[in-house]
Design a protein around this motif. Sequence first.
Motif, PDB file in Angstrom:
ATOM      1  N   GLU A   1       0.510   9.801  -5.248  1.00 52.61           N
ATOM      2  CA  GLU A   1       1.018  11.158  -5.031  1.00 52.61           C
ATOM      3  C   GLU A   1       1.747  11.673  -6.269  1.00 52.61           C
ATOM      4  OE1 GLU A   1       3.844  13.636  -1.881  1.00 52.61           O
ATOM      5  OE2 GLU A   1       3.618  11.460  -1.680  1.00 52.61           O
TER       6      GLU A   1
ATOM      7  N   GLN B   1       0.821  -1.211   0.000  1.00 51.77           N
ATOM      8  CA  GLN B   1       0.000   0.000   0.000  1.00 51.77           C
ATOM      9  C   GLN B   1       0.860   1.269   0.000  1.00 51.77           C
ATOM     10  OE1 GLN B   1      -2.722  -0.633   3.354  1.00 51.77           O
ATOM     11  NE2 GLN B   1      -4.380  -0.893   1.883  1.00 51.77           N
TER      12      GLN B   1
ATOM     13  N   GLN C   1       1.660   2.009  -3.536  1.00 58.97           N
ATOM     14  CA  GLN C   1       0.476   2.525  -4.236  1.00 58.97           C
ATOM     15  C   GLN C   1       0.210   3.981  -3.861  1.00 58.97           C
ATOM     16  OE1 GLN C   1      -2.568  -0.284  -3.131  1.00 58.97           O
ATOM     17  NE2 GLN C   1      -1.353  -2.017  -3.879  1.00 58.97           N
ATOM     18  N   ALA C   2       0.386   4.309  -2.575  1.00 59.41           N
ATOM     19  CA  ALA C   2       0.175   5.685  -2.138  1.00 59.41           C
ATOM     20  C   ALA C   2       1.198   6.623  -2.774  1.00 59.41           C
ATOM     21  CB  ALA C   2       0.256   5.762  -0.613  1.00 59.41           C
ATOM     22  N   ARG C   3       2.439   6.160  -2.842  1.00 59.15           N
ATOM     23  CA  ARG C   3       3.490   6.989  -3.436  1.00 59.15           C
ATOM     24  C   ARG C   3       3.206   7.225  -4.917  1.00 59.15           C
ATOM     25  NH1 ARG C   3       5.129   9.435  -0.371  1.00 59.15           N
ATOM     26  NH2 ARG C   3       6.686   8.312   0.829  1.00 59.15           N
TER      27      ARG C   3
END
Length: 389
Positions: free
Chosen positions: A290, A282, A285-287
């Motif tokens: 962004e 995750q 995925q978050a990076r």
Amino acid sequence: MHPPQAQWEMPFFDAHHREMAPQLADWAALQNVDETDDRAACKDWVARLGRDGWLRYCVPAAHGGALPALDSRSLVILRETLAFHSPLADFAFAMQGLGSGAITLGGTPEQQAKYLSAVATGQKIAAFALSEPDAGSDVAAMATRATRSTAGWMLNGTKTWISNGDLADFYVTFAKTDPDAGSRGISAFVVDAPQAGLDSSAHIHVMAPHPLATLRFAECQLGPDTLVGTVNGGFKLAMQTLDIFRASVAAAALGMARRAFAEAVHQARQRRMFGQHLADFQLTQARLGEMSALIDAAALLTYRAAWMRDCSTTQGAGTPAYTAAAASAKLTATENAQRVIDMALQMFGGRGVQVGEKVESLYRDIRSLRIYEGASEVQLLILGKAALR
């Protein structure tokens, strides 16, 4: 690796932009230029871009150009796409337009005939000589002098950080013709190379190699026909030229960011860690999310600025609204690209700092875009003053 194309469907672009973009992307993907020697590579890129018609977007149709006038949205597409594949290709393209821009805007018919068609075909390499050791952002502080002589003009002084220095066939050079008038006392001249009184041998080596040099003028005699535009009208010409290309600097940063993002996505899908792919985490995925948002924000500001210059009758070239929009685009695109590329490099771990990795070269390539053609701090001042108005 192929750049994305969906962005060209945005309403900022017209049919001819949407037709050009995939053709350019296909062309750029097929090029194989040895960039070990940056000067030889730059010559190679100019020759290829000229041979296959892409430099025609640097000059108007009257002098062999692709369109009736310089079109910021075409420049944005070209620079974003070229920078995705090769920042040096982007550099080679951009300098043809920036170096000849003052001649396009204010040159005599004879100057335009002599230089612009040769720029469009890649037969002449152009350069823009504005910066000095003590006059970068503060253009009015330039010390180079042009004085009248029996032959026309005599040039004395030093220019530095000159792209295509010691490579160009001609330099559009800015000098004080009225030393006491600040920015109102600057004139522009076209200086052919080689030229007696011009020494361009002092190469400047930077962390992302591309042709740079210091120019020294010592009693450099110029004919009366070398003046570009009017006496003391050089500052306006310089600013108008930079005005055209400012949104395209943002586009170059955008192209580099998109390439770093594509490299990061590929790495996330391929790299296995702890029994799964990097993309399965995750945090990864978050990076990526962004990075995607930073790119989209930069793209919208970049395309808006180019559209405003080309199309808006009330907010177009030369207006305070366009100046602010171009400043927002350059500031956001270059700063966001730096962040995106840094995050991409981090995703590669130790490989990210290995010479030869694409993200490593992008990390070096992006840094100068936050400085040249208006440093980020200058863009912040422009935006702050616009807000106070």
